[in-house]
Write a protein that holds these residues in place. Structure first.
Motif, PDB file in Angstrom:
ATOM      1  N   TRP A   1       0.839  -1.197   0.000  1.00 43.21           N
ATOM      2  CA  TRP A   1       0.000   0.000   0.000  1.00 43.21           C
ATOM      3  C   TRP A   1       0.878   1.251   0.000  1.00 43.21           C
ATOM      4  N   THR A   2       1.951   1.212   0.785  1.00 41.56           N
ATOM      5  CA  THR A   2       2.885   2.347   0.815  1.00 41.56           C
ATOM      6  C   THR A   2       3.469   2.586  -0.567  1.00 41.56           C
ATOM      7  N   ARG A   3       3.834   1.501  -1.247  1.00 43.09           N
ATOM      8  CA  ARG A   3       4.400   1.644  -2.594  1.00 43.09           C
ATOM      9  C   ARG A   3       3.358   2.226  -3.554  1.00 43.09           C
ATOM     10  N   MET A   4       2.098   1.856  -3.390  1.00 41.51           N
ATOM     11  CA  MET A   4       1.042   2.414  -4.233  1.00 41.51           C
ATOM     12  C   MET A   4       0.938   3.930  -4.043  1.00 41.51           C
ATOM     13  N   ALA A   5       1.012   4.387  -2.778  1.00 44.72           N
ATOM     14  CA  ALA A   5       0.956   5.822  -2.514  1.00 44.72           C
ATOM     15  C   ALA A   5       2.157   6.537  -3.116  1.00 44.72           C
ATOM     16  N   LEU A   6       3.325   5.904  -3.032  1.00 42.81           N
ATOM     17  CA  LEU A   6       4.517   6.497  -3.631  1.00 42.81           C
ATOM     18  C   LEU A   6       4.395   6.558  -5.150  1.00 42.81           C
ATOM     19  N   ASP A   7       3.826   5.518  -5.737  1.00 41.23           N
ATOM     20  CA  ASP A   7       3.627   5.505  -7.184  1.00 41.23           C
ATOM     21  C   ASP A   7       2.646   6.601  -7.621  1.00 41.23           C
ATOM     22  N   ASP A   8       1.689   6.934  -6.746  1.00 38.82           N
ATOM     23  CA  ASP A   8       0.720   7.982  -7.061  1.00 38.82           C
ATOM     24  C   ASP A   8       1.265   9.382  -6.823  1.00 38.82           C
ATOM     25  N   SER A   9       2.407   9.476  -6.166  1.00 46.50           N
ATOM     26  CA  SER A   9       3.041  10.780  -5.931  1.00 46.50           C
ATOM     27  C   SER A   9       4.023  11.066  -7.063  1.00 46.50           C
ATOM     28  N   SER A  10       4.730  12.159  -6.961  1.00 46.82           N
ATOM     29  CA  SER A  10       5.665  12.554  -8.031  1.00 46.82           C
ATOM     30  C   SER A  10       7.108  12.182  -7.704  1.00 46.82           C
ATOM     31  N   PHE A  11       7.321  11.401  -6.643  1.00 46.89           N
ATOM     32  CA  PHE A  11       8.677  11.016  -6.266  1.00 46.89           C
ATOM     33  C   PHE A  11       9.250   9.977  -7.231  1.00 46.89           C
ATOM     34  N   GLU A  12      10.570   9.966  -7.331  1.00 51.93           N
ATOM     35  CA  GLU A  12      11.287   8.941  -8.086  1.00 51.93           C
ATOM     36  C   GLU A  12      11.729   7.847  -7.114  1.00 51.93           C
ATOM     37  N   PHE A  13      11.408   6.617  -7.434  1.00 55.95           N
ATOM     38  CA  PHE A  13      11.803   5.509  -6.563  1.00 55.95           C
ATOM     39  C   PHE A  13      13.294   5.228  -6.730  1.00 55.95           C
ATOM     40  N   VAL A  14      14.008   5.053  -5.607  1.00 57.79           N
ATOM     41  CA  VAL A  14      15.451   4.805  -5.634  1.00 57.79           C
ATOM     42  C   VAL A  14      15.771   3.391  -5.172  1.00 57.79           C
ATOM     43  N   HIS A  15      15.356   3.040  -3.947  1.00 55.08           N
ATOM     44  CA  HIS A  15      15.708   1.727  -3.397  1.00 55.08           C
ATOM     45  C   HIS A  15      14.665   1.257  -2.387  1.00 55.08           C
ATOM     46  N   ASN A  16      14.594  -0.049  -2.210  1.00 56.31           N
ATOM     47  CA  ASN A  16      14.021  -0.659  -1.018  1.00 56.31           C
ATOM     48  C   ASN A  16      15.174  -0.974  -0.074  1.00 56.31           C
ATOM     49  N   LEU A  17      15.094  -0.524   1.168  1.00 59.73           N
ATOM     50  CA  LEU A  17      16.112  -0.804   2.168  1.00 59.73           C
ATOM     51  C   LEU A  17      15.526  -1.789   3.174  1.00 59.73           C
ATOM     52  N   ILE A  18      16.252  -2.871   3.434  1.00 59.95           N
ATOM     53  CA  ILE A  18      15.775  -3.920   4.334  1.00 59.95           C
ATOM     54  C   ILE A  18      16.679  -3.981   5.563  1.00 59.95           C
ATOM     55  N   HIS A  19      16.065  -3.921   6.755  1.00 61.41           N
ATOM     56  CA  HIS A  19      16.808  -4.042   8.014  1.00 61.41           C
ATOM     57  C   HIS A  19      16.348  -5.307   8.718  1.00 61.41           C
ATOM     58  N   ILE A  20      17.287  -6.226   8.961  1.00 58.79           N
ATOM     59  CA  ILE A  20      17.003  -7.495   9.622  1.00 58.79           C
ATOM     60  C   ILE A  20      17.307  -7.372  11.118  1.00 58.79           C
ATOM     61  N   TYR A  21      16.396  -7.866  11.951  1.00 54.31           N
ATOM     62  CA  TYR A  21      16.618  -7.782  13.397  1.00 54.31           C
ATOM     63  C   TYR A  21      16.174  -9.078  14.079  1.00 54.31           C
ATOM     64  N   GLY A  22      16.684  -9.282  15.277  1.00 57.10           N
ATOM     65  CA  GLY A  22      16.397 -10.525  15.987  1.00 57.10           C
ATOM     66  C   GLY A  22      15.375 -10.381  17.092  1.00 57.10           C
ATOM     67  N   THR A  23      14.974  -9.151  17.410  1.00 56.23           N
ATOM     68  CA  THR A  23      14.015  -8.950  18.488  1.00 56.23           C
ATOM     69  C   THR A  23      12.592  -9.135  17.976  1.00 56.23           C
ATOM     70  N   GLY A  24      11.637  -9.016  18.883  1.00 59.46           N
ATOM     71  CA  GLY A  24      10.234  -9.094  18.492  1.00 59.46           C
ATOM     72  C   GLY A  24       9.664 -10.487  18.678  1.00 59.46           C
ATOM     73  N   LYS A  25       8.366 -10.586  18.439  1.00 60.34           N
ATOM     74  CA  LYS A  25       7.668 -11.862  18.589  1.00 60.34           C
ATOM     75  C   LYS A  25       6.471 -11.880  17.645  1.00 60.34           C
ATOM     76  N   SER A  26       5.904 -13.056  17.477  1.00 58.03           N
ATOM     77  CA  SER A  26       4.721 -13.180  16.644  1.00 58.03           C
ATOM     78  C   SER A  26       3.514 -12.586  17.370  1.00 58.03           C
TER      79      SER A  26
END
Length: 298
Positions: free
Chosen positions: A40-65
């Motif tokens: 959904w975020t990508r859809m909003a970006l596609d509807d804006s006038s911004f130029e897409f550069v990268h997807n940045l992925i951050h991997i972490y070990g914390t959190g739970k289901s």
């Protein structure tokens, strides 16, 4: 989700339009997206006038289901099943307002338009040059490190004597580069190739009075936010966070000596952010004053 996909995309697109309005030509925007609704975020970006550069992925070990664990006498064969997995990464989308002319022209006029990779290199180890930053980062936890396989890297000195060499496909060729010795790495894990934003337990509530705790549900890693701020902000520039939360971006901006503007609807989170950012600003000023005094005495 603000009433479903269409309403949420419309809501975010309106906010992105405001970000676009205040950004200089070539200015970058980094937007965090919840994995479940990142499309959904990508859809909003596609509807804006911004130029897409990268997807940045951050991997972490914390959190739970946060899913439902099945535990029922009616279906004992499915006890222990879950409706979700544990989320182990977060996604950031990097976009840019279109340039005004070439990259060089835009940089001369506005000081933005390219990424400050020189200030965001990956630690190459003792005595080794920094590696070029990539689109993947991790928090250095054992859970995250297990994701990466062994990758020993360059094992021998590269041939670069420019001597001719016969090749059955291309014929005679010359090595045109200077021979480079292999890099001495302290680890064979491929994790060393990517930026490590190792967060501290103190990050979440540092700057708050004793007994007060940061109750925000998605507090971001300060080292990660410092890295992102450096990547897209020119020295002495201004960082704007339109969804400030408890102020992690502001803390990172203060520690990197940037100016900061933040917006937050929640009065509770705003108070927490103000305390954290004020503390970070005072600590940063103290460190810079001490550093300046030390240099002048040498």
């Amino acid at each position: 989700d603000r009433g479903g996909r269409d309403k949420w995309v419309e809501w975010l697109t309106d906010r992105l339009a405001e970000a676009y309005r205040v950004l200089k030509p070539g200015g970058h925007l980094v937007i965090w997206s919840y994995p479940r609704t990142s499309h959904w975020t990508r859809m909003a970006l596609d509807d804006s006038s911004f130029e897409f550069v990268h997807n940045l992925i951050h991997i972490y070990g914390t959190g739970k289901s946060h899913g439902k664990i099945v535990k029922s006498a009616d279906t004992p064969q499915f006890n222990g099943y879950s409706t979700t997995l544990k989320t182990s990464y977060e996604e950031w989308m990097l976009v840019r307002k279109p340039l005004n002319g070439t990259v060089e022209e835009n940089l001369r006029k506005w000081a933005v338009g390219a990424l400050n990779v020189a200030a965001c290199g990956v630690d190459g180890g003792k005595g080794q040059p920094a590696r070029f930053p990539g689109t993947l980062s991790h928090d250095g936890s054992m859970e995250a490190l297990r994701v990466f396989p062994d990758a020993p890297g360059q094992l021998a000195r590269l041939r670069g004597d420019c001597a001719p060499m016969n090749n059955q496909i291309y014929g005679k060729m010359r090595h045109g580069s200077v021979a480079k010795p292999p890099r001495v790495d302290c680890s064979t894990s491929a994790a060393r190739l990517f930026y490590c934003a190792k967060a501290s337990r103190r990050d979440k509530s540092e700057g708050l009075p004793d007994g007060e705790h940061n109750c925000h549900p998605t507090v971001k890693s300060i080292p990660l936010m410092r890295w992102l701020c450096r990547l897209v902000t020119p020295p002495g520039g201004t960082v704007l966070d339109m969804f400030m939360g408890s102020g992690s971006t502001g803390v990172a901006a203060m520690e990197e000596a940037f100016r900061f503007l933040g917006c937050e609807l929640s009065a509770e989170y705003f108070v927490i952010a103000k305390k954290r950012i004020t503390h970070a600003s005072l600590m940063s000023l103290t460190r810079r004053s001490q550093s300046a005094a030390l240099k002048s005495s040498q």
